[in-house]
Design a protein around this motif. Structure first.
Motif, PDB file in Angstrom:
ATOM      1  N   ASP A   1       5.692   4.534  75.422  1.00  0.00           N
ATOM      2  CA  ASP A   1       4.334   3.991  75.294  1.00  0.00           C
ATOM      3  C   ASP A   1       4.336   2.517  74.900  1.00  0.00           C
ATOM      4  N   ILE A   2       5.154   2.141  73.923  1.00  0.00           N
ATOM      5  CA  ILE A   2       5.159   0.761  73.426  1.00  0.00           C
ATOM      6  C   ILE A   2       6.604   0.283  73.358  1.00  0.00           C
ATOM      7  N   THR A   3       6.901  -0.836  73.984  1.00  0.00           N
ATOM      8  CA  THR A   3       8.244  -1.405  73.908  1.00  0.00           C
ATOM      9  C   THR A   3       8.142  -2.879  73.547  1.00  0.00           C
ATOM     10  N   LEU A   4       8.944  -3.272  72.586  1.00  0.00           N
ATOM     11  CA  LEU A   4       9.083  -4.663  72.184  1.00  0.00           C
ATOM     12  C   LEU A   4      10.442  -5.124  72.698  1.00  0.00           C
ATOM     13  N   GLU A   5      10.447  -6.106  73.599  1.00  0.00           N
ATOM     14  CA  GLU A   5      11.668  -6.446  74.315  1.00  0.00           C
ATOM     15  C   GLU A   5      12.064  -7.903  74.112  1.00  0.00           C
ATOM     16  N   SER A   6      13.370  -8.118  74.067  1.00  0.00           N
ATOM     17  CA  SER A   6      13.963  -9.447  74.136  1.00  0.00           C
ATOM     18  C   SER A   6      14.899  -9.448  75.338  1.00  0.00           C
ATOM     19  N   ASN A   7      15.669 -10.497  75.499  1.00  0.00           N
ATOM     20  CA  ASN A   7      16.635 -10.541  76.600  1.00  0.00           C
ATOM     21  C   ASN A   7      17.834  -9.626  76.358  1.00  0.00           C
ATOM     22  N   LYS A   8      18.008  -9.198  75.099  1.00  0.00           N
ATOM     23  CA  LYS A   8      19.217  -8.457  74.744  1.00  0.00           C
ATOM     24  C   LYS A   8      18.961  -7.027  74.283  1.00  0.00           C
ATOM     25  N   GLY A   9      17.717  -6.670  74.003  1.00  0.00           N
ATOM     26  CA  GLY A   9      17.495  -5.328  73.471  1.00  0.00           C
ATOM     27  C   GLY A   9      16.035  -4.927  73.479  1.00  0.00           C
ATOM     28  N   ILE A  10      15.795  -3.678  73.052  1.00  0.00           N
ATOM     29  CA  ILE A  10      14.461  -3.082  73.099  1.00  0.00           C
ATOM     30  C   ILE A  10      14.201  -2.335  71.801  1.00  0.00           C
ATOM     31  N   LEU A  11      12.964  -2.414  71.308  1.00  0.00           N
ATOM     32  CA  LEU A  11      12.478  -1.582  70.212  1.00  0.00           C
ATOM     33  C   LEU A  11      11.364  -0.712  70.769  1.00  0.00           C
ATOM     34  N   VAL A  12      11.461   0.615  70.589  1.00  0.00           N
ATOM     35  CA  VAL A  12      10.521   1.561  71.188  1.00  0.00           C
ATOM     36  C   VAL A  12       9.668   2.209  70.103  1.00  0.00           C
ATOM     37  N   PHE A  13       8.361   2.250  70.341  1.00  0.00           N
ATOM     38  CA  PHE A  13       7.427   3.022  69.521  1.00  0.00           C
ATOM     39  C   PHE A  13       6.742   4.032  70.432  1.00  0.00           C
ATOM     40  N   ASP A  14       6.686   5.271  70.001  1.00  0.00           N
ATOM     41  CA  ASP A  14       6.066   6.317  70.817  1.00  0.00           C
ATOM     42  C   ASP A  14       5.000   7.041  69.993  1.00  0.00           C
ATOM     43  N   PRO A  15       3.717   6.684  70.146  1.00  0.00           N
ATOM     44  CA  PRO A  15       2.650   7.361  69.385  1.00  0.00           C
ATOM     45  C   PRO A  15       2.509   8.818  69.796  1.00  0.00           C
ATOM     46  N   LYS A  16       2.481   9.699  68.798  1.00  0.00           N
ATOM     47  CA  LYS A  16       2.260  11.124  69.025  1.00  0.00           C
ATOM     48  C   LYS A  16       1.397  11.616  67.878  1.00  0.00           C
ATOM     49  N   TYR A  17       0.119  11.804  68.164  1.00  0.00           N
ATOM     50  CA  TYR A  17      -0.806  12.062  67.059  1.00  0.00           C
ATOM     51  C   TYR A  17      -0.902  13.526  66.668  1.00  0.00           C
ATOM     52  N   ARG A  18      -0.154  14.425  67.344  1.00  0.00           N
ATOM     53  CA  ARG A  18      -0.307  15.840  67.024  1.00  0.00           C
ATOM     54  C   ARG A  18       1.027  16.500  66.742  1.00  0.00           C
ATOM     55  N   VAL A  19       1.948  15.813  66.076  1.00  0.00           N
ATOM     56  CA  VAL A  19       3.272  16.415  65.907  1.00  0.00           C
ATOM     57  C   VAL A  19       3.749  16.510  64.465  1.00  0.00           C
ATOM     58  N   PRO A  20       2.892  16.588  63.449  1.00  0.00           N
ATOM     59  CA  PRO A  20       3.424  16.580  62.085  1.00  0.00           C
ATOM     60  C   PRO A  20       4.246  17.805  61.734  1.00  0.00           C
ATOM     61  N   THR A  21       4.055  18.907  62.445  1.00  0.00           N
ATOM     62  CA  THR A  21       4.831  20.114  62.136  1.00  0.00           C
ATOM     63  C   THR A  21       5.945  20.343  63.152  1.00  0.00           C
TER      64      THR A  21
END
Length: 490
Positions: free
Chosen positions: A390-410
């Motif tokens: 869903d969300i990726t923060l990218e540079s030329n050398k790497g990636i940071l991934v965020f994946d929102p999931k609002y219904r998974v606390p259990t």
């Protein structure tokens, strides 16, 4: 409210819990339950009109059912006898208040980031606007049910007041001579000594009327929203047009009621009277209509509609805008033009799959919404299946991934297990090494289990975990740390 029940012979339990009578059960929406009934003489059992399957067991019959994904009354029917219980909201699901917060947060940040877009169009950010907007339509759509309840209660018990009405009566019909009647007789007949009391006398009769200030204001509000709904009926979005026509028909039905035929619409500035402040029904009506125009960023809207049942989609966009807000406050945002789409004199936030929506950041970094990685992608690619975090923060050398999931606390362990495909399956094409530095799940609730996933030591050791993101609360420091560390390290 006390839930109705079958009695003590119908037992239910969730997975791993004890059997309890349904009248004592706290049923939660979208949850699977087992049931057991100490009765084998019935032919059919219905839940909300749908037959439930069952099998014989020792001492009775048993089966399973899943509660609907919405709270409210739940009815079981056995041999034409209906029994009711209640399904309570799941704390994993977004409330209407959180939905409003997310929507307004997105529009607010969209208006602020427009300054970084390089686009030019006048953007109004005042507090109240009478023009149509997606925020306003969302308010109407998921709040119309409340308005129906308020107007129904208003029509059942509208307020009225006594008023003096001038009328002409035969003298024998006058039971009480008021001061006004005496003054009228003296003014017209007292100067002539030979005159007698006329056959018809002008007097004042006190009658009940609904044509009072508060009722006139409510009629004005209904006429305004009726006109507003006509505009939405021609907005070009089929689902909005269909719903607007339905809502407009209901408003027209209200205005045809007898009480509104007697009432004249109020004109002029509206003042908050004592009745609007204290009367339970009138206060709710006033507050609903007052909130109708409190959508200041009416020129920044959504290209695609997001109904309340699709809150997960809105939560994903909200998380994306929170990450962008964090980057903007760090003075790392360079250009956000790719987030907007123009049509005539209006700009839309264009965030959807396969749109390549991204924001240009400092040092050649980019923030992407639902970036696609596949085998033939250029810089970063997936060597297995097509991937769309869903969300990726990218540079030329790497990636940071965020994946929102609002219904998974259990069920965080399963959700994090899926995150391995992002961390290990996306490679840098030039080096054939893993591209993803860290991957985090964003969720509005920690739940009661597996709290280690939210802890800092877990994030540092395993380069993955979960971060709590709740609408209406300040930005989580864990999110800020993950973003800042990535921007500084790659």
């Amino acid at each position: 409210m006390e839930p109705l029940s079958f009695g003590d012979s119908f037992l239910v339990r969730s997975r791993g819990s004890e059997w309890i009578p349904i009248k004592e059960a706290y049923l939660i929406e979208a949850t699977e339950y087992e049931w057991f009934w100490e009765n084998i003489s019935f032919s059919i059992l219905l839940m909300q009109g749908v037959p439930l399957t069952y099998r014989k067991a020792e001492g009775g019959v048993t089966g399973q059912f899943m509660t609907p994904f919405q709270s409210g009354h739940l009815t079981f029917t056995v041999e034409q006898h209906a029994y009711g219980t209640y399904v309570y909201p799941d704390d994993r699901k977004m409330t209407a208040e959180q939905y409003d917060m997310m929507l307004l947060d997105i529009l607010d940040e969209g208006a602020v980031c427009f300054d970084h877009s390089g686009l030019t169009i006048p953007i109004s950010t005042s507090g109240r606007k009478r023009d149509v907007s997606w925020a306003q339509w969302s308010y109407i759509d998921h709040g119309f049910k409340d308005l129906v309840s308020y107007i129904r209660r208003f029509l059942e018990h509208p307020l009225k007041r006594l008023t003096d009405q001038e009328t002409s009566l035969k003298r024998e019909q006058i039971k009480v001579v008021t001061n006004r009647t005496s003054q009228w007789l003296e003014r017209h007949y007292a100067q002539d000594p030979s005159s007698v009391i006329p056959a018809n006398v002008l007097t004042y009769v006190r009658t009940d009327t609904y044509n009072m200030y508060e009722n006139r204001v409510i009629k004005r509000y209904l006429l305004e929203i009726q006109s507003l709904l006509v505009t939405y009926m021609h907005c070009g979005l089929s689902d909005v047009e269909e719903k607007a026509a339905k809502y407009g028909g209901l408003v027209g039905y209200w205005l045809r009621q007898g009480i509104f035929q007697e009432i004249t619409s109020y004109e002029g500035p509206i003042q908050v009277s004592t009745i609007f402040r204290k009367h339970p029904v009138y206060r709710l009506c006033y507050r609903w209509f007052d909130g109708l125009y409190q959508h200041g960023n009416e020129r920044i809207g959504f290209e695609y509609p997001f109904p309340l049942k699709d809150t997960f989609a809105l939560y994903e966009i909200w998380c994306f805008m929170q990450v962008m807000k964090l980057l903007r406050k760090k003075d790392l945002l360079k250009n956000a033009a790719n987030l907007y789409k123009s049509t005539l004199d209006r700009f839309y936030l264009s965030l959807a799959k396969h749109k390549g929506s991204h924001v240009s950041l400092a040092n050649g970094h980019h923030l992407y919404y639902q970036r696609v990685f596949q085998y033939n992608s250029d810089r970063f690619y997936s060597f297995t299946q097509r991937m769309e975090p869903d969300i990726t923060l990218e540079s030329n050398k790497g990636i940071l991934v965020f994946d929102p999931k609002y219904r998974v606390p259990t069920n965080l362990s399963t959700a994090l297990g899926e995150m391995h495909k992002y961390r290990d399956g996306i490679l840098i094409r030039a080096q054939e090494t893993p591209a993803v530095e860290n991957v985090f799940i964003l969720t509005p609730s920690k739940g009661q289990e597996e709290l280690r996933y939210f802890q800092e030591w877990y994030h540092d050791r395993y380069r993955m975990g979960a971060i709590e993101m709740v609408p209406g609360q300040p930005c989580n420091p864990a999110l800020e740390k993950a973003v800042v560390n990535f921007m500084q390290s790659v």
